[in-house]
Design a protein around this motif. Structure first.
Motif, PDB file in Angstrom:
ATOM      1  N   UNK A   1       4.484   8.558  -0.024  1.00  0.00           N
ATOM      2  CA  UNK A   1       4.796   9.766  -0.793  1.00  0.00           C
ATOM      3  C   UNK A   1       4.179  10.951  -0.079  1.00  0.00           C
ATOM      4  N   UNK A   2       4.899  12.079  -0.063  1.00  0.00           N
ATOM      5  CA  UNK A   2       4.365  13.317   0.525  1.00  0.00           C
ATOM      6  C   UNK A   2       4.653  14.451  -0.467  1.00  0.00           C
ATOM      7  N   UNK A   3       3.811  14.564  -1.456  1.00  0.00           N
ATOM      8  CA  UNK A   3       4.084  15.488  -2.548  1.00  0.00           C
ATOM      9  C   UNK A   3       3.539  16.885  -2.282  1.00  0.00           C
ATOM     10  N   UNK A   4       4.261  17.856  -2.812  1.00  0.00           N
ATOM     11  CA  UNK A   4       3.829  19.244  -2.767  1.00  0.00           C
ATOM     12  C   UNK A   4       4.142  19.879  -4.112  1.00  0.00           C
ATOM     13  N   UNK A   5       3.369  20.896  -4.482  1.00  0.00           N
ATOM     14  CA  UNK A   5       3.679  21.627  -5.718  1.00  0.00           C
ATOM     15  C   UNK A   5       4.772  22.659  -5.477  1.00  0.00           C
ATOM     16  N   UNK A   6       5.102  22.888  -4.209  1.00  0.00           N
ATOM     17  CA  UNK A   6       6.197  23.790  -3.851  1.00  0.00           C
ATOM     18  C   UNK A   6       7.470  22.965  -3.693  1.00  0.00           C
ATOM     19  N   UNK A   7       8.468  23.239  -4.501  1.00  0.00           N
ATOM     20  CA  UNK A   7       9.658  22.395  -4.553  1.00  0.00           C
ATOM     21  C   UNK A   7      10.389  22.344  -3.208  1.00  0.00           C
ATOM     22  N   UNK A   8      10.587  23.484  -2.572  1.00  0.00           N
ATOM     23  CA  UNK A   8      11.325  23.493  -1.314  1.00  0.00           C
ATOM     24  C   UNK A   8      10.578  22.731  -0.224  1.00  0.00           C
ATOM     25  N   UNK A   9       9.250  22.892  -0.177  1.00  0.00           N
ATOM     26  CA  UNK A   9       8.454  22.133   0.793  1.00  0.00           C
ATOM     27  C   UNK A   9       8.595  20.641   0.543  1.00  0.00           C
ATOM     28  N   UNK A  10       8.552  20.257  -0.719  1.00  0.00           N
ATOM     29  CA  UNK A  10       8.693  18.844  -1.086  1.00  0.00           C
ATOM     30  C   UNK A  10      10.050  18.300  -0.637  1.00  0.00           C
TER      31      UNK A  10
ATOM     32  N   UNK B   1      17.985   9.619  -1.109  1.00  0.00           N
ATOM     33  CA  UNK B   1      16.593   9.474  -0.669  1.00  0.00           C
ATOM     34  C   UNK B   1      15.714   9.140  -1.871  1.00  0.00           C
ATOM     35  N   UNK B   2      14.893   8.102  -1.739  1.00  0.00           N
ATOM     36  CA  UNK B   2      13.927   7.776  -2.787  1.00  0.00           C
ATOM     37  C   UNK B   2      14.210   6.468  -3.477  1.00  0.00           C
ATOM     38  N   UNK B   3      13.133   5.701  -3.664  1.00  0.00           N
ATOM     39  CA  UNK B   3      13.229   4.416  -4.365  1.00  0.00           C
ATOM     40  C   UNK B   3      12.462   4.409  -5.686  1.00  0.00           C
ATOM     41  N   UNK B   4      11.422   5.228  -5.790  1.00  0.00           N
ATOM     42  CA  UNK B   4      10.672   5.358  -7.043  1.00  0.00           C
ATOM     43  C   UNK B   4      10.404   6.835  -7.284  1.00  0.00           C
ATOM     44  N   UNK B   5      10.224   7.192  -8.568  1.00  0.00           N
ATOM     45  CA  UNK B   5       9.997   8.598  -8.909  1.00  0.00           C
ATOM     46  C   UNK B   5       8.909   8.716  -9.972  1.00  0.00           C
ATOM     47  N   UNK B   6       8.203   9.852  -9.921  1.00  0.00           N
ATOM     48  CA  UNK B   6       7.315  10.218 -11.016  1.00  0.00           C
ATOM     49  C   UNK B   6       7.496  11.700 -11.321  1.00  0.00           C
ATOM     50  N   UNK B   7       7.737  12.010 -12.576  1.00  0.00           N
ATOM     51  CA  UNK B   7       7.790  13.397 -13.031  1.00  0.00           C
ATOM     52  C   UNK B   7       6.398  13.746 -13.532  1.00  0.00           C
TER      53      UNK B   7
ATOM     54  N   UNK C   1       0.853  -1.180   0.000  1.00  0.00           N
ATOM     55  CA  UNK C   1       0.000   0.000   0.000  1.00  0.00           C
ATOM     56  C   UNK C   1       0.892   1.233   0.000  1.00  0.00           C
ATOM     57  N   UNK C   2       0.636   2.140  -0.941  1.00  0.00           N
ATOM     58  CA  UNK C   2       1.333   3.429  -0.890  1.00  0.00           C
ATOM     59  C   UNK C   2       0.444   4.448  -0.212  1.00  0.00           C
TER      60      UNK C   2
ATOM     61  N   UNK D   1       8.355   7.230  -2.431  1.00  0.00           N
ATOM     62  CA  UNK D   1       8.062   7.553  -3.828  1.00  0.00           C
ATOM     63  C   UNK D   1       8.134   9.061  -3.971  1.00  0.00           C
ATOM     64  N   UNK D   2       9.022   9.548  -4.834  1.00  0.00           N
ATOM     65  CA  UNK D   2       9.285  10.977  -4.952  1.00  0.00           C
ATOM     66  C   UNK D   2       8.516  11.619  -6.101  1.00  0.00           C
TER      67      UNK D   2
END
Length: 343
Positions: free
Chosen positions: A168-177, A221-227, A121-122, A193-194
């Protein structure tokens, strides 16, 4: 000690960074989703996610899985019954926000079936999904707020005797992310997951993702990524590949090219674009240089495996710093690709 999580044939143990994307075809279009999933896999996608907003869309799971060889993730919100049904239909991973699917009994029902079938579960938290009490506490979707929310969901699953978790804890603000993931990586052992959520168009989205994802990967840091791009999802795959290559963690041809100057006598900008397109699907771990003149040629680009240095309507092709031959401008691309094929 980092926890290892397996998603079908993908092992999240930090030894490989997996590239993800998400299908963008409307969920009622089974054929279109299947076709897009196949295109994504061919482009290099290693894990693909699909929205499951209703019972009808559950048909997507077997249809897509029958045509691809990479893990399929179900993206589910609010309805825990859809998560259970997705597990029953053979989904490889489920992405939920445990806080929005109801009571602890419902969360446990999802956790129980996932545990019985070894389905991870993600936990997906983003700045727009924070609980009201956490948002009130921090006054804004800060890095600390995102981490507190995620860890609360982790505890909920752990209380259900479930620890096959990705976060995953995504934000649209790069520095917050960036700040959020750094903090989270210190506080829990689960794979991460980044991604920068709602990053933007193909251009700006890539810039923001390269800064955010690239910075964290350089930190280990990070094992999977999505752009995440407002574009064809296949563009996300090539963008992710380029980020990985830029930090030395990806395979494929690495292209370097000079910015041109007054010494340049060939159309280097056009040529560099053509070379980039020609090599994007070549799976060779080599560096290719496209340089505008002899000053920036075999000397400055001596660490490249292959390259060209422009002249007056011509160029020299070099290999490991040694000049091979001179070619006319109209033959540069063909001759360079020929050398890449032979390398």
């Amino acid at each position: 000690m980092k926890k290892t999580v397996r998603i079908n044939n993908c092992i999240l143990d930090g030894k490989h960074i997996y590239i993800q994307s998400m299908l963008s075809v409307p969920s009622y279009d089974v054929k279109g989703n299947v076709e897009q999933a196949v295109r994504l896999e061919k482009a290099g996608c290693e894990i693909v996610r699909v929205s499951v907003p209703d019972e009808k869309s559950l048909e997507l799971i077997p249809a897509i899985k029958n045509e691809i060889n990479i893990p399929l993730v179900a993206d589910i919100h609010f309805d825990y019954k859809l998560a259970i049904a997705a597990a029953e239909r053979g989904i490889d991973k489920i992405r939920i926000n445990p806080g929005n699917i109801g009571s602890k009994d419902r969360v446990k029902a999802v956790a129980d079936i996932c545990k019985s079938r070894n389905i991870p579960i993600r936990i997906g938290v983003n700045s727009g999904s924070l609980e009201k009490d956490i948002l009130a506490k921090y006054k804004a979707p800060t890095a600390e707020a995102l981490v507190e929310s995620a860890l609360g969901h982790v505890r909920l699953l752990e209380e259900c005797d479930f620890d096959n978790i990705v976060i995953s804890i995504k934000s649209s603000d790069v520095k917050t992310m960036i700040d959020g993931y750094r903090l989270l990586s210190e506080k829990c052992p689960y794979p991460l997951h980044l991604g920068v959520t709602e990053a933007g168009t193909a251009h700006m989205g890539l810039v923001k993702s390269a800064v955010g994802i690239g910075s964290l990967l350089c930190d280990g840091i990070g094992e999977t990524i999505r752009v995440s791009l407002t574009s064809d999802p296949v563009d996300e795959i090539y963008a992710a590949k380029d980020i990985l290559k830029a930090i030395g963690k990806g395979c494929g041809v690495k292209l370097i090219s000079c910015p041109t100057c007054g010494r340049t006598r060939i159309n280097l900008i056009e040529l560099a674009g053509k070379v980039e397109e020609a090599v994007k699907n070549i799976d060779k771990d080599i560096t290719v240089a496209v340089m505008g003149c002899v000053v920036n040629g075999p000397g400055e680009a001596r660490e490249a495996d292959l390259g060209i240095a422009g002249g007056d309507g011509c160029a020299v092709i070099f290999k490991n710093g040694e000049i091979l031959r001179k070619v006319a401008e109209e033959d540069i691309l063909k001759e360079l690709v020929s050398e890449i094929d032979k390398y």
